[in-house]
Motif scaffolding. Structure first.
Motif, PDB file in Angstrom:
ATOM      1  N   CYS A 192      12.595 -40.219  11.708  1.00  0.00           N
ATOM      2  CA  CYS A 192      14.003 -40.143  12.113  1.00  0.00           C
ATOM      3  C   CYS A 192      14.155 -39.426  13.450  1.00  0.00           C
ATOM      4  CB  CYS A 192      14.827 -39.434  11.036  1.00  0.00           C
ATOM      5  SG  CYS A 192      15.013 -40.397   9.528  1.00  0.00           S
ATOM      6  N   GLN A 193      13.354 -38.368  13.650  1.00  0.00           N
ATOM      7  CA  GLN A 193      13.412 -37.640  14.925  1.00  0.00           C
ATOM      8  C   GLN A 193      12.947 -38.527  16.072  1.00  0.00           C
ATOM      9  OE1 GLN A 193      14.303 -34.078  15.474  1.00  0.00           O
ATOM     10  NE2 GLN A 193      15.381 -34.761  13.639  1.00  0.00           N
ATOM     11  N   LEU A 194      11.884 -39.285  15.821  1.00  0.00           N
ATOM     12  CA  LEU A 194      11.323 -40.150  16.851  1.00  0.00           C
ATOM     13  C   LEU A 194      12.300 -41.234  17.263  1.00  0.00           C
ATOM     14  CD1 LEU A 194       8.717 -40.839  18.479  1.00  0.00           C
ATOM     15  CD2 LEU A 194       8.084 -42.366  16.593  1.00  0.00           C
ATOM     16  N   LEU A 195      12.983 -41.802  16.262  1.00  0.00           N
ATOM     17  CA  LEU A 195      13.927 -42.896  16.527  1.00  0.00           C
ATOM     18  C   LEU A 195      15.334 -42.392  16.832  1.00  0.00           C
ATOM     19  CD1 LEU A 195      12.810 -45.347  13.668  1.00  0.00           C
ATOM     20  CD2 LEU A 195      12.172 -45.397  16.089  1.00  0.00           C
ATOM     21  N   ARG A 196      15.499 -41.042  16.813  1.00  0.00           N
ATOM     22  CA  ARG A 196      16.802 -40.408  17.062  1.00  0.00           C
ATOM     23  C   ARG A 196      17.864 -40.945  16.111  1.00  0.00           C
ATOM     24  NH1 ARG A 196      16.567 -35.795  19.327  1.00  0.00           N
ATOM     25  NH2 ARG A 196      18.642 -35.986  20.238  1.00  0.00           N
ATOM     26  N   LEU A 197      17.496 -41.136  14.855  1.00  0.00           N
ATOM     27  CA  LEU A 197      18.449 -41.598  13.852  1.00  0.00           C
ATOM     28  C   LEU A 197      19.338 -40.436  13.430  1.00  0.00           C
ATOM     29  CD1 LEU A 197      16.081 -43.763  11.586  1.00  0.00           C
ATOM     30  CD2 LEU A 197      17.626 -44.551  13.385  1.00  0.00           C
ATOM     31  N   PRO A 198      20.595 -40.706  13.096  1.00  0.00           N
ATOM     32  CA  PRO A 198      21.510 -39.621  12.692  1.00  0.00           C
ATOM     33  C   PRO A 198      21.341 -39.197  11.236  1.00  0.00           C
ATOM     34  CG  PRO A 198      22.678 -41.695  12.711  1.00  0.00           C
ATOM     35  CD  PRO A 198      21.270 -42.010  13.176  1.00  0.00           C
ATOM     36  N   ILE A 199      20.176 -39.430  10.654  1.00  0.00           N
ATOM     37  CA  ILE A 199      19.869 -38.985   9.287  1.00  0.00           C
ATOM     38  C   ILE A 199      18.548 -38.213   9.329  1.00  0.00           C
ATOM     39  CG2 ILE A 199      21.147 -40.783   8.074  1.00  0.00           C
ATOM     40  CD1 ILE A 199      18.582 -42.380   7.837  1.00  0.00           C
ATOM     41  N   PHE A 200      18.095 -37.720   8.158  1.00  0.00           N
ATOM     42  CA  PHE A 200      16.926 -36.847   8.148  1.00  0.00           C
ATOM     43  C   PHE A 200      15.732 -37.441   7.376  1.00  0.00           C
ATOM     44  CE2 PHE A 200      20.950 -34.485   7.766  1.00  0.00           C
ATOM     45  CZ  PHE A 200      20.993 -33.933   9.031  1.00  0.00           C
ATOM     46  N   LEU A 201      15.992 -37.982   6.211  1.00  0.00           N
ATOM     47  CA  LEU A 201      14.952 -38.517   5.308  1.00  0.00           C
ATOM     48  C   LEU A 201      13.826 -37.506   5.083  1.00  0.00           C
ATOM     49  CD1 LEU A 201      14.653 -42.277   6.404  1.00  0.00           C
ATOM     50  CD2 LEU A 201      16.099 -41.247   4.650  1.00  0.00           C
ATOM     51  N   ASP A 202      14.197 -36.224   5.023  1.00  0.00           N
ATOM     52  CA  ASP A 202      13.202 -35.164   4.817  1.00  0.00           C
ATOM     53  C   ASP A 202      13.239 -34.592   3.405  1.00  0.00           C
ATOM     54  OD1 ASP A 202      15.670 -33.992   5.003  1.00  0.00           O
ATOM     55  OD2 ASP A 202      15.008 -32.294   6.225  1.00  0.00           O
ATOM     56  N   SER A 203      13.931 -35.296   2.504  1.00  0.00           N
ATOM     57  CA  SER A 203      14.003 -34.766   1.136  1.00  0.00           C
ATOM     58  C   SER A 203      13.643 -35.812   0.081  1.00  0.00           C
ATOM     59  CB  SER A 203      15.410 -34.207   0.864  1.00  0.00           C
ATOM     60  OG  SER A 203      16.390 -35.202   1.066  1.00  0.00           O
ATOM     61  N   ILE A 204      13.087 -36.944   0.504  1.00  0.00           N
ATOM     62  CA  ILE A 204      12.697 -37.968  -0.486  1.00  0.00           C
ATOM     63  C   ILE A 204      11.632 -37.393  -1.432  1.00  0.00           C
ATOM     64  CG2 ILE A 204      11.560 -40.207  -0.785  1.00  0.00           C
ATOM     65  CD1 ILE A 204      12.841 -41.111   1.826  1.00  0.00           C
ATOM     66  N   GLY A 205      10.625 -36.737  -0.871  1.00  0.00           N
ATOM     67  CA  GLY A 205       9.574 -36.150  -1.707  1.00  0.00           C
ATOM     68  C   GLY A 205      10.099 -35.033  -2.582  1.00  0.00           C
ATOM     69  N   THR A 206      11.013 -34.223  -2.037  1.00  0.00           N
ATOM     70  CA  THR A 206      11.592 -33.114  -2.809  1.00  0.00           C
ATOM     71  C   THR A 206      12.375 -33.636  -4.002  1.00  0.00           C
ATOM     72  OG1 THR A 206      11.782 -31.806  -0.777  1.00  0.00           O
ATOM     73  CG2 THR A 206      13.106 -31.102  -2.660  1.00  0.00           C
ATOM     74  N   ILE A 207      13.204 -34.653  -3.764  1.00  0.00           N
ATOM     75  CA  ILE A 207      14.003 -35.227  -4.858  1.00  0.00           C
ATOM     76  C   ILE A 207      13.090 -35.889  -5.890  1.00  0.00           C
ATOM     77  CG2 ILE A 207      15.765 -36.944  -5.429  1.00  0.00           C
ATOM     78  CD1 ILE A 207      16.926 -36.483  -2.598  1.00  0.00           C
ATOM     79  N   LEU A 208      12.066 -36.586  -5.409  1.00  0.00           N
ATOM     80  CA  LEU A 208      11.127 -37.256  -6.325  1.00  0.00           C
ATOM     81  C   LEU A 208      10.440 -36.251  -7.241  1.00  0.00           C
ATOM     82  CD1 LEU A 208       9.485 -39.715  -7.263  1.00  0.00           C
ATOM     83  CD2 LEU A 208       7.891 -39.261  -5.384  1.00  0.00           C
ATOM     84  N   VAL A 209       9.918 -35.192  -6.662  1.00  0.00           N
ATOM     85  CA  VAL A 209       9.220 -34.183  -7.465  1.00  0.00           C
ATOM     86  C   VAL A 209      10.191 -33.478  -8.411  1.00  0.00           C
ATOM     87  CG1 VAL A 209       7.987 -31.991  -7.351  1.00  0.00           C
ATOM     88  CG2 VAL A 209       7.351 -33.840  -5.824  1.00  0.00           C
ATOM     89  N   GLY A 210      11.386 -33.154  -7.908  1.00  0.00           N
ATOM     90  CA  GLY A 210      12.379 -32.517  -8.771  1.00  0.00           C
ATOM     91  C   GLY A 210      12.753 -33.416  -9.940  1.00  0.00           C
ATOM     92  N   ALA A 211      12.839 -34.723  -9.680  1.00  0.00           N
ATOM     93  CA  ALA A 211      13.264 -35.675 -10.713  1.00  0.00           C
ATOM     94  C   ALA A 211      12.216 -35.882 -11.804  1.00  0.00           C
ATOM     95  CB  ALA A 211      13.609 -37.015 -10.066  1.00  0.00           C
ATOM     96  N   ILE A 212      10.947 -35.731 -11.468  1.00  0.00           N
ATOM     97  CA  ILE A 212       9.921 -35.988 -12.499  1.00  0.00           C
ATOM     98  C   ILE A 212       9.201 -34.719 -12.968  1.00  0.00           C
ATOM     99  CG2 ILE A 212       9.522 -38.343 -11.693  1.00  0.00           C
ATOM    100  CD1 ILE A 212       6.963 -37.434 -10.361  1.00  0.00           C
ATOM    101  N   ALA A 213       9.180 -33.675 -12.122  1.00  0.00           N
ATOM    102  CA  ALA A 213       8.439 -32.468 -12.507  1.00  0.00           C
ATOM    103  C   ALA A 213       9.326 -31.252 -12.720  1.00  0.00           C
ATOM    104  CB  ALA A 213       7.384 -32.144 -11.430  1.00  0.00           C
ATOM    105  N   GLY A 214      10.623 -31.393 -12.484  1.00  0.00           N
ATOM    106  CA  GLY A 214      11.537 -30.294 -12.769  1.00  0.00           C
ATOM    107  C   GLY A 214      12.035 -29.570 -11.530  1.00  0.00           C
ATOM    108  N   PRO A 215      13.088 -28.758 -11.704  1.00  0.00           N
ATOM    109  CA  PRO A 215      13.774 -28.137 -10.563  1.00  0.00           C
ATOM    110  C   PRO A 215      12.928 -27.131  -9.784  1.00  0.00           C
ATOM    111  CG  PRO A 215      14.633 -27.295 -12.640  1.00  0.00           C
ATOM    112  CD  PRO A 215      13.765 -28.455 -12.974  1.00  0.00           C
ATOM    113  N   TRP A 216      12.072 -26.390 -10.450  1.00  0.00           N
ATOM    114  CA  TRP A 216      11.331 -25.336  -9.749  1.00  0.00           C
ATOM    115  C   TRP A 216      10.203 -25.931  -8.900  1.00  0.00           C
ATOM    116  CZ3 TRP A 216      14.683 -21.985  -9.587  1.00  0.00           C
ATOM    117  CH2 TRP A 216      15.466 -21.664 -10.692  1.00  0.00           C
TER     118      TRP A 216
END
Length: 211
Positions: free
Chosen positions: A34-58
């Motif tokens: 996203c930084q390289l393409l100067r997109l107005p989004i981040f996409l820096d939490s896909i892995g965080t959400i994935l892990v939280g969704a299957i392995a729990g909040p902590w």
């Protein structure tokens, strides 16, 4: 075994610990793209959400924290936003516990909830710590709104919300697709894996009964 040891062993299983660096890599690749393409989004939490969704909040919280620590090495601006990443990981885990990542329509609701959480956390950090300008693509729009006479909180939160809603809806949909593709043998080894394997079994039973 003490309560703390039981908690650590239950949440931070071997497979969960192995997932953390993979999830961090997903976060960093998405963010750098996203930084390289100067997109107005981040996409820096896909892995965080994935892990939280299957392995729990902590486990999700640790993934978010470590992601921002690594991004912060290259640009210290991202250190304060570790709070946002931690909250995203925790909330993703709490939503998963209530089955919010098992159906498409609940996934969209989860994305909207995560949008509000990230908007509040990041908006406060941007306004209070950085005075509204971080050098990101969104800062240009924030500066325009400030120049038009809006106050700093209105300007920052308006831009943050529209960035986050696109970012989080894309992120949760990617997570939903990834979880559906994960083998049962992996899901069975993480805290919330049973939520997805049980639903898959019920679907197969219904299909068998209907045929």
């Amino acid at each position: 075994m003490s309560t703390q040891q039981g908690f650590f062993k239950r949440d931070f299983s071997l497979i969960a610990l192995l997932l953390i660096p993979v999830a961090i890599a997903i976060n960093i690749v998405g963010f750098q793209l996203c930084q390289l393409l100067r997109l107005p989004i981040f996409l820096d939490s896909i892995g965080t959400i994935l892990v939280g969704a299957i392995a729990g909040p902590w486990v999700g919280a640790v993934t978010g924290l470590l992601t921002n620590c690594i991004n912060g090495i290259f640009n210290p601006v991202y250190f304060p936003y570790a709070l946002t990443s931690i909250m995203v990981g925790i909330v993703a885990g709490l939503l998963a516990k209530r089955g919010m990542f098992t159906k498409l329509w609940t996934v969209i609701i989860a994305g909207l909830i995560l949008t509000f959480v990230a908007t509040i956390c990041s908006g406060l950090i941007t306004a209070i710590v950085f005075g509204g300008a971080t050098g990101s693509t969104g800062s240009i729009i924030t500066a325009t709104l400030l120049a038009a006479g809006n106050n700093i909180f209105t300007s920052v939160f308006s831009v943050q919300f529209f960035q986050e809603i696109a970012d989080k809806l894309i992120s949760v949909l990617v997570v939903y697709i990834v979880i559906k593709g994960l083998p049962t043998r992996y899901l069975s080894k993480v805290k919330y894996g049973h939520l997805y394997t049980t639903r898959a079994k019920r679907s197969r039973v219904r299909e068998t009964s209907g045929s």
